[in-house]
Design an enzyme around this catalytic site. Structure first.
Site, mmCIF file in Angstrom:
data_model
loop_
_atom_site.group_PDB
_atom_site.id
_atom_site.type_symbol
_atom_site.label_atom_id
_atom_site.label_comp_id
_atom_site.label_asym_id
_atom_site.label_seq_id
_atom_site.Cartn_x
_atom_site.Cartn_y
_atom_site.Cartn_z
ATOM 1 C CB CYS A 95 -0.889 0.110 1.353
ATOM 2 S SG CYS A 95 -2.393 -1.115 1.030
ATOM 3 C CB ILE A 96 3.714 2.619 1.553
ATOM 4 C CG1 ILE A 96 3.933 1.139 2.456
ATOM 5 C CG2 ILE A 96 2.773 3.506 2.395
ATOM 6 C CD1 ILE A 96 4.656 1.484 3.701
#
Lengths: 96, 158
Positions: A95-96
Site C-alpha cells: 500500500c506504500i
C-alpha cells in the site's frame, strides 16, 4: 504477443517470456514512449524482483537509480503499476 | 488508471495523532500511485505534521480510544503515551512505512499538493519559516474548495 501469458490486468504471468519486444508492446498499450532512462528503471525493477525484494515508492526514493519526480514523469498515471507491467513482473502488493 | 471513477482526492487533516496523519498520508500517496490527483489541506492540529520542529515528534494518544484496550486511568500515567508511540512507530517501520518527514518528501515529489489552512496558521501564530519548505501554499477554505475542479473529486475530512 499471442503466445505471451498475461493476467486480467495485463501483467505477464511468466517472467521468462519477457523480451524487449514484449516490453515495447506493453509500453505502447500504456502510451509510454521508451527511452534509455525507462530501460534503466526496468532493469532496476527486474533486479529487485529476482532478488525477491518488495517494491515500494520508498524503495524508489532510496534506489539511487531514479528520483520519485522523474519516476512519475517517465511513467505518468501510476508509475509503479505501469513500470512493473512493462518490466514483465507482478504488480506490487504494497500500500506504500 | 483502472476502473475507478475517482479522479481527485482532497484530504483535510485536522489532527496530529500518528494514526490520523498516516491515514491521510497513505491514502494520498495511494491515490498518486494509482494515477489519481491528491492534495492535503492541513488545518488546526493537523498543522503540527508540517511544522519543522514538531513533525518528528507526533504522538499516539493512549486516552480516549477504546481500541487501545487500556484502562483510561492507566493510559493517563506518565510515559504511557511515549511507550505507545514508540511501539506503534516500530511496527510501522517493520512495514517499511517512512517517518513523517520522509513521507512528506515522497508526497511532494509524487505531485501531491501540501497546503496549510490560513485561519489555523493565523490562530497558532505560525510563520512561513515554521513550516516545511515543500509546502505549496497557505489557502483559505474557499481556495481549497476551488481545488475540487474536476468531476470525480472527493473530499475527505480526517
Amino acid at each position: 504477443m499471442e503466445n505471451i501469458k498475461r493476467n486480467d490486468e495485463g501483467y505477464l504471468t511468466d517472467f521468462s517470456q519477457w523480451t524487449k519486444d514484449v516490453a515495447l508492446e506493453i509500453a505502447k498499450e500504456e502510451e509510454i514512449e521508451m527511452t534509455d532512462r525507462h530501460w534503466e528503471v526496468l532493469t532496476y525493477l527486474q533486479d529487485k524482483y529476482q532478488k525477491e525484494e518488495a517494491l515500494s515508492i520508498r524503495g524508489i526514493k532510496k534506489s539511487g537509480v531514479i528520483s520519485i519526480k522523474e519516476f512519475y514523469n517517465l511513467f505518468p498515471g501510476g508509475p509503479l503499476k505501469k513500470s512493473t507491467k512493462i518490466a514483465g513482473i507482478p504488480k506490487p502488493k504494497s500500500c506504500i | 488508471m483502472g476502473k475507478t471513477k475517482v479522479k481527485k482526492m482532497l484530504f483535510i487533516l485536522s489532527k496530529a495523532t500518528i494514526d490520523s496523519v498516516y491515514a491521510a498520508f497513505i491514502m494520498a500517496n495511494g491515490a498518486r500511485m494509482e494515477g489519481i490527483d491528491a492534495d492535503i489541506f492541513f488545518t488546526f492540529f493537523g498543522l503540527e505534521a508540517i511544522q519543522k520542529k514538531k513533525l518528528a515528534h507526533l504522538k499516539q494518544p493512549t486516552v480516549g480510544n477504546p481500541a487501545m484496550h487500556m484502562p483510561t486511568l492507566l493510559g493517563g500515567l506518565p510515559g504511557m503515551e511515549a511507550l505507545a508511540t514508540k511501539m506503534m512507530l516500530k511496527e510501522m517501520e517493520k512495514l517499511d512505512m517512512p517517518p513523517v518527514g520522509e513521507f512528506l518528501e515522497i508526497l511532494s515529489d509524487s505531485g501531491c499538493g501540501l497546503y496549510a489552512c490560513k485561519l489555523a496558521v493565523d490562530m497558532f501564530h505560525l510563520e512561513e519559516k515554521d513550516l516545511i519548505d515543500d509546502i505549496d501554499g497557505v489557502l483559505t477554505i474557499g481556495d481549497f474548495y476551488n481545488q475540487a475542479d474536476v468531476d470525480g473529486t472527493q473530499i475527505v475530512f480526517i
